[in-house]
Design an enzyme around this catalytic site. Structure first.
Site, PDB file in Angstrom:
ATOM      1  N   GLY A  45      82.739  26.155  26.669  1.00 38.61           N
ATOM      2  CA  GLY A  45      81.556  25.333  26.422  1.00 38.61           C
ATOM      3  C   GLY A  45      81.955  24.021  25.795  1.00 38.61           C
ATOM      4  O   GLY A  45      82.994  23.933  25.121  1.00 38.61           O
ATOM      5  N   GLN A  50      81.055  16.316  21.036  1.00 41.23           N
ATOM      6  CA  GLN A  50      82.494  16.630  20.963  1.00 41.23           C
ATOM      7  C   GLN A  50      83.345  15.623  21.726  1.00 41.23           C
ATOM      8  O   GLN A  50      84.560  15.562  21.529  1.00 41.23           O
ATOM      9  CB  GLN A  50      82.768  18.043  21.507  1.00 41.23           C
ATOM     10  CG  GLN A  50      82.179  19.146  20.642  1.00 41.23           C
ATOM     11  CD  GLN A  50      82.491  20.512  21.211  1.00 41.23           C
ATOM     12  OE1 GLN A  50      81.811  20.998  22.093  1.00 41.23           O
ATOM     13  NE2 GLN A  50      83.556  21.127  20.733  1.00 41.23           N
ATOM     14  N   CYS A  93      86.357  27.029  18.712  1.00 39.84           N
ATOM     15  CA  CYS A  93      85.728  25.760  19.068  1.00 39.84           C
ATOM     16  C   CYS A  93      86.814  24.744  19.400  1.00 39.84           C
ATOM     17  O   CYS A  93      87.798  24.638  18.668  1.00 39.84           O
ATOM     18  CB  CYS A  93      84.889  25.268  17.884  1.00 39.84           C
ATOM     19  SG  CYS A  93      84.052  23.701  18.190  1.00 39.84           S
ATOM     20  N   LEU A  94      86.642  24.001  20.489  1.00 41.14           N
ATOM     21  CA  LEU A  94      87.655  23.007  20.867  1.00 41.14           C
ATOM     22  C   LEU A  94      87.791  21.914  19.801  1.00 41.14           C
ATOM     23  O   LEU A  94      88.819  21.248  19.742  1.00 41.14           O
ATOM     24  CB  LEU A  94      87.300  22.375  22.219  1.00 41.14           C
ATOM     25  CG  LEU A  94      87.342  23.323  23.421  1.00 41.14           C
ATOM     26  CD1 LEU A  94      86.840  22.625  24.680  1.00 41.14           C
ATOM     27  CD2 LEU A  94      88.750  23.861  23.638  1.00 41.14           C
ATOM     28  N   HIS A 135      76.126  28.495  20.144  1.00 34.80           N
ATOM     29  CA  HIS A 135      77.229  27.711  19.582  1.00 34.80           C
ATOM     30  C   HIS A 135      77.125  26.243  20.029  1.00 34.80           C
ATOM     31  O   HIS A 135      77.208  25.327  19.204  1.00 34.80           O
ATOM     32  CB  HIS A 135      78.561  28.324  20.031  1.00 34.80           C
ATOM     33  CG  HIS A 135      79.782  27.574  19.604  1.00 34.80           C
ATOM     34  ND1 HIS A 135      80.742  28.110  18.769  1.00 34.80           N
ATOM     35  CD2 HIS A 135      80.211  26.311  19.883  1.00 34.80           C
ATOM     36  CE1 HIS A 135      81.694  27.203  18.562  1.00 34.80           C
ATOM     37  NE2 HIS A 135      81.402  26.104  19.236  1.00 34.80           N
ATOM     38  N   GLU A 136      76.898  26.028  21.334  1.00 34.27           N
ATOM     39  CA  GLU A 136      76.866  24.653  21.844  1.00 34.27           C
ATOM     40  C   GLU A 136      75.611  23.903  21.389  1.00 34.27           C
ATOM     41  O   GLU A 136      75.678  22.723  21.079  1.00 34.27           O
ATOM     42  CB  GLU A 136      76.957  24.648  23.380  1.00 34.27           C
ATOM     43  CG  GLU A 136      78.250  25.215  23.950  1.00 34.27           C
ATOM     44  CD  GLU A 136      79.506  24.627  23.317  1.00 34.27           C
ATOM     45  OE1 GLU A 136      79.515  23.429  22.971  1.00 34.27           O
ATOM     46  OE2 GLU A 136      80.490  25.372  23.160  1.00 34.27           O
ATOM     47  N   HIS A 139      75.958  22.313  18.071  1.00 36.14           N
ATOM     48  CA  HIS A 139      76.679  21.033  18.069  1.00 36.14           C
ATOM     49  C   HIS A 139      75.718  19.845  18.177  1.00 36.14           C
ATOM     50  O   HIS A 139      75.987  18.773  17.635  1.00 36.14           O
ATOM     51  CB  HIS A 139      77.643  20.961  19.264  1.00 36.14           C
ATOM     52  CG  HIS A 139      78.987  21.586  19.013  1.00 36.14           C
ATOM     53  ND1 HIS A 139      79.862  21.110  18.064  1.00 36.14           N
ATOM     54  CD2 HIS A 139      79.611  22.628  19.608  1.00 36.14           C
ATOM     55  CE1 HIS A 139      80.972  21.850  18.092  1.00 36.14           C
ATOM     56  NE2 HIS A 139      80.842  22.785  19.008  1.00 36.14           N
TER      57      HIS A 139
END
Ligand code: ZN
Length: 168
Positions: A45, A50, A93-94, A135-136, A139
Site C-alpha cells: 500500500g 508518502q 510501512c515503507l 493503515h493507508e 496516512h
C-alpha cells in the site's frame, strides 16, 4: 515513473491531506506512478503523502504474486462503517523501513471512494485488505502505525530504526 518515498521524521508525513476535486489526467498519472513506486519497493500500500503529495489518494495491492496482481485505486476514501471486532496483526510501512509491530484494527471496514475513472464506489473488505486500508487511510490524516503503539513500544521501535540507519 518511480517516485521517491519519504521516511520519518519527514514533517510532510504528519500533515493532513486535502480532498481531490476531480479525477483528471494528473490524478490518474499520480495513481499509476504511485502503483509503480509501491511495486518496486515491494509494498502492499502507498498513500500520496508518502511521495510528498498532500492529496487524499491511496493505492493498494495485497497480492504478493507477480501473475496475480490486483491493484486497487482509492481517491477521497472514507470509512463509512466498520465491524465491532478488532484484530491484531503485524504491520510495517515503507516510510518506516524494516520495522514491524502489532497494531489493533477493525476486522472489516466499508469504504466509499472515487475509482480511477472518477466513479463513486463502495467496498467492504476484511482480513489483511481491511488492515491495509485502515493503515493507508491513516496516512491521509498524518497518522502512522507507530502512533497506535504504547509509548514504550514506539520508543523501542524508533531506537531500532535509528540503530539500523547508523549502520547504513
Ligand atoms: Zn504506511
Amino acid at each position: 515513473m518511480k517516485l521517491d518515498i519519504l521516511t520519518i521524521p519527514n514533517p510532510i508525513l504528519r500533515q493532513k491531506s486535502l480532498p481531490v476535486k476531480q479525477v483528471d489526467s494528473g490524478v490518474v498519472r499520480l495513481l499509476d506512478d504511485m502503483l509503480e513506486t509501491m511495486y518496486q519497493a515491494n509494498g502492499v500500500g502507498l498513500a500520496a503523502p508518502q511521495v510528498g503529495i498532500l492529496s487524499r489518494i491511496v493505492v493498494i495491492d495485497i497480492q504478493a504474486r507477480e501473475d496475480e496482481k490486483q491493484p486497487l485505486f482509492f481517491v477521497n476514501p472514507e470509512i463509512i462503517a466498520h465491524s465491532e471486532e478488532q484484530c491484531d496483526g503485524s504491520e510495517g510501512c515503507l516510510s518506516i523501513p524494516n520495522q514491524f509491530a502489532h497494531v489493533k484494527r477493525f476486522n472489516s471496514v466499508t469504504i466509499r471512494f472515487l475509482d480511477r475513472q472518477g466513479k463513486s464506489q463502495e467496498m467492504t473488505a476484511d482480513g489483511f485488505l481491511a488492515v491495509a486500508i485502515q493503515h493507508e487511510l491513516d496516512h491521509l490524516d498524518g497518522v502512522l502505525f507507530i502512533d497506535h503503539l504504547s509509548p514504550l513500544k514506539r520508543k523501542m521501535l524508533l531506537k531500532r530504526l535509528e540503530k539500523q540507519r547508523k549502520r547504513g
